[in-house]
Design a protein around this motif. Structure first.
Motif, short mmCIF file in Angstrom:
data_model
loop_
_atom_site.label_atom_id
_atom_site.label_comp_id
_atom_site.label_asym_id
_atom_site.label_seq_id
_atom_site.Cartn_x
_atom_site.Cartn_y
_atom_site.Cartn_z
N GLN A 79 1.68 38.77 30.84
CA GLN A 79 1.96 37.99 32.04
C GLN A 79 3.45 38.04 32.31
N CYS A 80 4.26 37.18 31.74
CA CYS A 80 5.70 37.29 32.01
C CYS A 80 6.32 38.43 31.24
N PHE A 103 7.74 38.46 28.31
CA PHE A 103 8.90 38.19 27.46
C PHE A 103 8.57 38.37 25.98
N CYS A 131 3.45 33.19 22.32
CA CYS A 131 3.29 33.55 23.72
C CYS A 131 2.96 32.29 24.48
N CYS A 153 2.23 32.23 27.77
CA CYS A 153 1.47 32.53 28.98
C CYS A 153 -0.02 32.78 28.75
N THR A 154 -0.34 33.65 27.80
CA THR A 154 -1.67 34.24 27.79
C THR A 154 -2.72 33.49 26.99
#
Lengths: 158, 284
Positions: free
Chosen positions: A99-100, A102, A135, A137-138
Motif C-alpha cells: 500500500q504505502c 514504506f 506494516c 497498512c496491509t
C-alpha cells in the motif's frame, strides 16, 4: 573522529569517511544516496531499515558503520537485478501486499534471505521470519501470501 | 578521550587496553546504539571499540565437563547451535526480532544486565560463570555475582567479558517462558527459567529463576531447598502453598511495562505451569 572505513556495498568495494559510530542507515542514505533503506522508528523496533550484512538480515539503525568494516552489505538497491527480487516484487504486486510501500524494502530483504535459505517455508515460518517487520497498512495477510506465492514459483531463482 | 584509539582490535588484549584508554566496547551494538543515540547524532560519541574482528570471542569449546561460549556469539548463532544447552537456545530465541538476533550478542546481553534481560534467567539456572579479561589478568565469577544490580555489573574499567562458561549438569527437564505483549520486539514483563529431575516419583533436583520481577534475576534457592526430595504426587494438591511461596520470594515493581500485581500473579502462574508440565510427563 572521521576515519576511512572500507567495506563492500552491493558487491562493490567502497569507503565511508565518517565517524565509525555513525549509524549505518545514515551512511547508506547519505553519502551513498541509497534511500531504499528507511528510518521508521530509529530504535530497531519496526524493521524498515533492514539490510543484509554477511547475507543475514540486520537492523541498520542499530548498527554502527565501524562494525561493517571489511564486510559485505546489501541494500534493497543491491537486490534489484536478482531473479529473487523480480519474483518477490511480482508476488507482492499480485497478492496486493503493497500500500504505502514504506515497510516493503525491509520486508523484501527478510523475505529474500528466507527464501534463499528455506525452499518451502510454511506459514508459521514466514510469520516468524517477518516478526520484526511492522506494516501499518496491509494487516500482514497479503504479505504472508505474497511470500508463499513467491516460494511456490521460485524455480531456480536462488 | 584519546585520539587514534584502536577501534577494530584483533585480540582481547588490545580491546581491553582500548577500553582502559576510554573507548566503549561495541559487541552487537543493539543496546549501546540506543543508549548513545544522542551523542552519535551530534558526532560527539565516545569512541566505540568494535569487537567483531576478535576471533577468539567467537570460539565455542565443548568438553571438560563444560561448554565455553565466546561472548560475541549472537543470539541467532546460539538459538540454532546444537552445541548449546537447550534452555539457553530457547531463551536467546526470544530476544527482539530475527534481524536483531543476527547482531545482538550473549556477552552484550549480560553486560547490559537489564532486569528483563532475556538470556539471564536461563544463565542463572544453568549456573553460568563469566570469564573477565583485563590486559594483565583473568578472573572467573558466577553470573549472580557478576550482575550486582539493575544495569550494574562488577566489570572493571579495563575488563571485557570474554566468555560464558556453562558447567555440565544432570538435570533432565527444562522449562522456559517469556511473557510479553507480542512475540517479537517486546520487553519481557515476567519470565521463568527452570529445570528439574524427577526419579521414582521424587523431585530429585530443581532449579528455578524468574526474570523482570526484581532488580536482578531472582533465583529461588530457598524454594528449591524445600521442594528437593519431595514426592511429586502431592504437589498438585498443595500448589497454592507453593505459589504463595513464589509470590513472597520475588520483588516486582510497577514500571513502564507492567505492574507488581500482574507480575506476582503471572510469576506464580508460570511456576504452576512448570510444575504441571514436569509432573504430567512422569519420570525424567
Amino acid at each position: 573522529m572521521t576515519v576511512s572505513i572500507p567495506f563492500e556495498l552491493n558487491g562493490a568495494p567502497v569507503q565511508a569517511n565518517v565517524c565509525p559510530e555513525t549509524r549505518l542507515m545514515d551512511v547508506l542514505r547519505d553519502p551513498f544516496g541509497l534511500t531504499g533503506t528507511k528510518e521508521g522508528c530509529g530504535e530497531g523496533e519496526c524493521g524498515s531499515c533492514t539490510i543484509l550484512l554477511d547475507g543475514q538480515p540486520v537492523l541498520s539503525c542499530l548498527t554502527a558503520v565501524g562494525a561493517v568494516r571489511g564486510r559485505p552489505v546489501t541494500t534493497i538497491e543491491g537486490l534489484r537485478s536478482t531473479p529473487g527480487f523480480a519474483l518477490l516484487s511480482r508476488a507482492l504486486n499480485d497478492a496486493g501486499a503493497v500500500q504505502c510501500g514504506f515497510c516493503t524494502p525491509g520486508i523484501i530483504m527478510v523475505a529474500y534471505a528466507l527464501l534463499r535459505d528455506f525452499p518451502a517455508p510454511d506459514e508459521k515460518t514466514i510469520r516468524a521470519a517477518l516478526a520484526g517487520n511492522l506494516c501499518r497498512c496491509t494487516g500482514y495477510n497479503m504479505i504472508v501470501e505474497a511470500i508463499a506465492l513467491a516460494a511456490r514459483k521460485r524455480g531456480d531463482a536462488w | 578521550m584519546v585520539a587514534g584509539i584502536t577501534f577494530c582490535p584483533e585480540t582481547i588484549q588490545t580491546a581491553a587496553r582500548a577500553k582502559a584508554d576510554g573507548g566503549i566496547l561495541y559487541a552487537g551494538g543493539t543496546d549501546i546504539m540506543l543508549r548513545h543515540a544522542q551523542s552519535i547524532r551530534t558526532g560527539q560519541s565516545v569512541p566505540f571499540i568494535f569487537l567483531n574482528a576478535v576471533t577468539e570471542l567467537k570460539r565455542v569449546v565443548v568438553g571438560g565437563s563444560k561448554t565455553r561460549i565466546g561472548a560475541m556469539l549472537t543470539m541467532s548463532e546460539i538459538a540454532r547451535s546444537p552445541d548449546m544447552p537447550d534452555l539457553l537456545r530457547r531463551a536467546c530465541s526470544t530476544v527482539g526480532s530475527p534481524a536483531l538476533r543476527s547482531t545482538a550478542t550473549l556477552g552484550g546481553n549480560i553486560c547490559t544486565a537489564s532486569p528483563a534481560g532475556d538470556s539471564l534467567p536461563a544463565l542463572y539456572v544453568l549456573e553460568a560463570l563469566v570469564e573477565l579479561r583485563s590486559p594483565t589478568k583473568t578472573r572467573l565469577i558466577p553470573i549472580d555475582s557478576f550482575i550486582s544490580g539493575p544495569k550494574e555489573t562488577v566489570l572493571a574499567t579495563d575488563e571485557l567479558l570474554a566468555a560464558v562458561i556453562i558447567p555440565d549438569n544432570n538435570l533432565k527437564r527444562f522449562h522456559h517462558r517469556k511473557v510479553s505483549p507480542r512475540t517479537a520486539n517486546a520487553i519481557t514483563k515476567v519470565s521463568i527459567a527452570a529445570a528439574a529431575t524427577i526419579e521414582d516419583g521424587i523431585m530429585k533436583d530443581i532449579r528455578l529463576a524468574f526474570g523482570a520481577v526484581g532488580p536482578t534475576v531472582i533465583r529461588c534457592a530457598s524454594l528449591e531447598e524445600e521442594l528437593r526430595d519431595m514426592p511429586t504426587e502431592g504437589l498438585a494438591g498443595t500448589i497454592s502453598y507453593w505459589k504463595r511461596r513464589v509470590e513472597k520470594l520475588i520483588e516486582p515493581i510497577d514500571d513502564l511495562r507492567s505492574t507488581a500485581q500482574y507480575r506476582r500473579i503471572t510469576a506464580s502462574g508460570l511456576f504452576q505451569e512448570f510444575m504441571n508440565t514436569i509432573t504430567r510427563q512422569g519420570e525424567g
